[in-house]
Design a protein around this motif. Structure first.
Motif, PDB file in Angstrom:
ATOM      1  N   GLY A   1      36.014  45.407  47.651  1.00  0.00           N
ATOM      2  CA  GLY A   1      36.637  46.724  47.784  1.00  0.00           C
ATOM      3  C   GLY A   1      35.756  47.694  48.540  1.00  0.00           C
ATOM      4  O   GLY A   1      36.234  48.466  49.376  1.00  0.00           O
TER       5      GLY A   1
ATOM      6  N   LEU B   1      32.646  39.138  45.243  1.00  0.00           N
ATOM      7  CA  LEU B   1      33.956  39.579  44.777  1.00  0.00           C
ATOM      8  C   LEU B   1      33.895  41.038  44.312  1.00  0.00           C
ATOM      9  O   LEU B   1      34.836  41.810  44.529  1.00  0.00           O
TER      10      LEU B   1
ATOM     11  N   HIS C   1      42.953  40.827  39.485  1.00  0.00           N
ATOM     12  CA  HIS C   1      43.016  41.858  40.516  1.00  0.00           C
ATOM     13  C   HIS C   1      44.455  42.316  40.736  1.00  0.00           C
ATOM     14  O   HIS C   1      44.712  43.464  41.090  1.00  0.00           O
ATOM     15  N   ARG C   2      45.388  41.399  40.504  1.00  0.00           N
ATOM     16  CA  ARG C   2      46.813  41.737  40.666  1.00  0.00           C
ATOM     17  C   ARG C   2      47.358  42.493  39.453  1.00  0.00           C
ATOM     18  O   ARG C   2      48.116  43.459  39.601  1.00  0.00           O
TER      19      ARG C   2
ATOM     20  N   ARG D   1      43.307  45.268  37.517  1.00  0.00           N
ATOM     21  CA  ARG D   1      42.254  45.316  38.532  1.00  0.00           C
ATOM     22  C   ARG D   1      40.901  45.714  37.954  1.00  0.00           C
ATOM     23  O   ARG D   1      39.873  45.200  38.366  1.00  0.00           O
ATOM     24  N   ARG D   2      40.896  46.595  36.977  1.00  0.00           N
ATOM     25  CA  ARG D   2      39.643  47.072  36.404  1.00  0.00           C
ATOM     26  C   ARG D   2      38.812  45.928  35.831  1.00  0.00           C
ATOM     27  O   ARG D   2      37.579  45.973  35.850  1.00  0.00           O
ATOM     28  N   TRP D   3      39.484  44.899  35.337  1.00  0.00           N
ATOM     29  CA  TRP D   3      38.788  43.803  34.661  1.00  0.00           C
ATOM     30  C   TRP D   3      38.651  42.566  35.535  1.00  0.00           C
ATOM     31  O   TRP D   3      38.278  41.494  35.040  1.00  0.00           O
ATOM     32  N   ALA D   4      38.950  42.680  36.813  1.00  0.00           N
ATOM     33  CA  ALA D   4      38.927  41.508  37.688  1.00  0.00           C
ATOM     34  C   ALA D   4      37.530  40.894  37.785  1.00  0.00           C
ATOM     35  O   ALA D   4      37.348  39.696  37.582  1.00  0.00           O
ATOM     36  N   VAL D   5      36.540  41.723  38.087  1.00  0.00           N
ATOM     37  CA  VAL D   5      35.180  41.194  38.238  1.00  0.00           C
ATOM     38  C   VAL D   5      34.582  40.773  36.898  1.00  0.00           C
ATOM     39  O   VAL D   5      34.001  39.690  36.792  1.00  0.00           O
TER      40      VAL D   5
ATOM     41  N   SER E   1      30.327  44.272  36.412  1.00  0.00           N
ATOM     42  CA  SER E   1      30.858  44.111  37.761  1.00  0.00           C
ATOM     43  C   SER E   1      29.788  44.003  38.831  1.00  0.00           C
ATOM     44  O   SER E   1      30.080  43.546  39.945  1.00  0.00           O
TER      45      SER E   1
ATOM     46  N   TRP F   1      39.816  35.930  39.311  1.00  0.00           N
ATOM     47  CA  TRP F   1      39.645  37.221  39.980  1.00  0.00           C
ATOM     48  C   TRP F   1      40.946  37.653  40.656  1.00  0.00           C
ATOM     49  O   TRP F   1      41.360  38.815  40.552  1.00  0.00           O
ATOM     50  N   LEU F   2      41.610  36.735  41.337  1.00  0.00           N
ATOM     51  CA  LEU F   2      42.865  37.060  42.021  1.00  0.00           C
ATOM     52  C   LEU F   2      43.939  37.509  41.027  1.00  0.00           C
ATOM     53  O   LEU F   2      44.624  38.513  41.248  1.00  0.00           O
TER      54      LEU F   2
END
Length: 408
Positions: free
Chosen positions: A326, A322, A160-161, A164-168, A21, A156-157
């Motif tokens: 947060g 990205l 993230h929805r 979320r933990r694996w979005a990046v 990340s 990513w979007l």
């Protein structure tokens, strides 16, 4: 068997998420302050090994889930600061000095309390100003390299929805695929781990503009929140011990290019929360496993650096941006939370984000100075404001006077 493996698996996930990340932020930061590809790869390796060693030592010693990571906000600070007077050796000297300051904060409680006493709105506003340039990179990437950036942002979007933990990490994986499909030059994917040592040098602009802000950002945005996360799960972090160990690791890793090691804030919950193990007494295994995993991932620093060099710089910065959205949202929220310090926080944010350099010192330092001065000015004005009631005649005149029109 499942209960025994649960903290180990949680530690593996913590290491993977922590590395994937934000390693692009680290490489972008080291390159920004003058590191060549080998020096940047060496810095990433040093940070991974130092973090792993600290997590192993602290976890075994205190039997607490003390997750250790590199300073992601500190790496963003390097990007915002850019080249410093004296070049890469001066940046290495700044890393070493920041490590010594962290050790001092662990040895001298008053110094740690002084850092913690920095008004939260000012510290958060400085962090937000440091993060902003990187967080705008996804937008720039969509304009400059839309075919590469659009799939990255879309994945990513979606993640993230729904995860979320694996979005990046997911966005990073898509970026790697995009780089592989569009690169025609030779790739050094067999790059071996490299340790490139640099003798530190010290210049006043690097000390004031990089070492001090790096120390403050690492303390305020990593170590202090890291202890708060642990407290939220019922753990009392041995802050003095953690500061001494991570400060020593930072100082030892500086000649190899590592900028700062600290308590994890973003990934700390993965090892300290109930998902790591139902029994709080067993969760330290997750942080130790995460440290070992991060050290092993550091062996791939050369490959990671090679991939970054193959891609357009703005795409790498987009993935980093990205990862930091947060953190930016949290910093902005904390910066404007107190109405009486809101204007001082905005001044800090604007000056820091401007990227100005005065006397060779970057915007983060001047933003902190401007915010302090603004805060002192408004507090003095409030303290000296008369509190006596106006005479009856003046009060009557004021009541009868029309209200001024608001135009802004």
């Amino acid at each position: 068997m499942g209960g025994r493996l649960q903290p180990v698996l949680a530690g593996v996930v913590t290491a993977l998420v922590g590395f994937a990340s934000s390693f692009t932020v680290v490489l972008a930061g080291l390159r920004a302050v003058g590191a060549d590809p080998d020096q940047a790869a060496s810095g990433l390796l040093a940070l991974c090994v130092a973090s792993g060693a600290c997590a192993l030592w602290l976890g075994l010693r205190h039997r607490l889930p003390l997750s250790i990571a590199w300073s992601t906000p500190g790496a963003a600070l390097l990007v915002a600061t850019g080249p410093v007077a004296g070049g890469w050796p001066a940046a290495v000297g700044a890393f070493l000095l920041a490590g010594l300051l962290i050790i001092a904060a662990g040895l001298i409680p008053a110094l740690g309390r002084a850092v913690a006493a920095i008004p939260a709105p000012i510290a958060s506003a400085m962090l937000a100003g440091v993060l902003l340039p990187l967080c705008t990179a996804p937008v720039r990437a969509l304009v400059e390299v839309p075919r590469l950036a659009a799939p990255v942002v879309l994945v990513w979007l979606l993640l993230h929805r729904f995860a979320r933990r694996w979005a990046v990490p997911g966005a990073l994986a898509v970026a790697v695929v995009a780089i592989a499909l569009t690169t025609s030059g030779p790739a050094r994917l067999d790059a071996a781990p490299v340790v490139a040592l640099t003798a530190p040098a010290w210049t006043l602009p690097a000390v004031v503009g990089l070492a001090l802000p790096l120390f403050l950002v690492t303390m305020a945005a990593q170590n202090v929140p890291g202890t708060a996360v642990l407290a939220g799960y019922g753990y009392r972090a041995p802050l003095g011990s953690a500061l001494r160990v991570t400060g020593l690791a930072t100082a030892l890793g500086a000649p190899a290019g590592g900028h700062a090691v600290n308590l994890a804030a973003i990934t700390a919950a993965l090892a300290a929360g109930p998902d790591a193990h139902p029994d709080p007494e067993r969760r330290w295994i997750a942080s130790v496993t995460a440290g070992i995993g991060l050290a092993l991932l550091g062996l791939g620093a050369g490959v990671a650096t090679a991939l970054v060099l193959l891609s357009p710089p703005v795409l790498v910065e987009a993935v980093a941006g990205l990862a930091l959205l947060g953190a930016l949202a949290g910093a902005v929220t904390a910066a404007v939370a107190q109405p009486d310090a809101r204007e001082a926080a905005v001044v800090t944010f604007v000056v820091t984000a401007s990227g100005v350099s005065l006397l060779g010192v970057g915007g983060a330092f001047w933003g902190l100075v401007a915010g302090w001065l603004m805060l002192l000015l408004f507090r003095r004005r409030t303290a000296t404001r008369p509190v006596a009631e106006p005479p009856e005649e003046e009060a009557a005149e004021e009541a009868a006077a029309p209200l001024p029109s608001r135009t802004g």
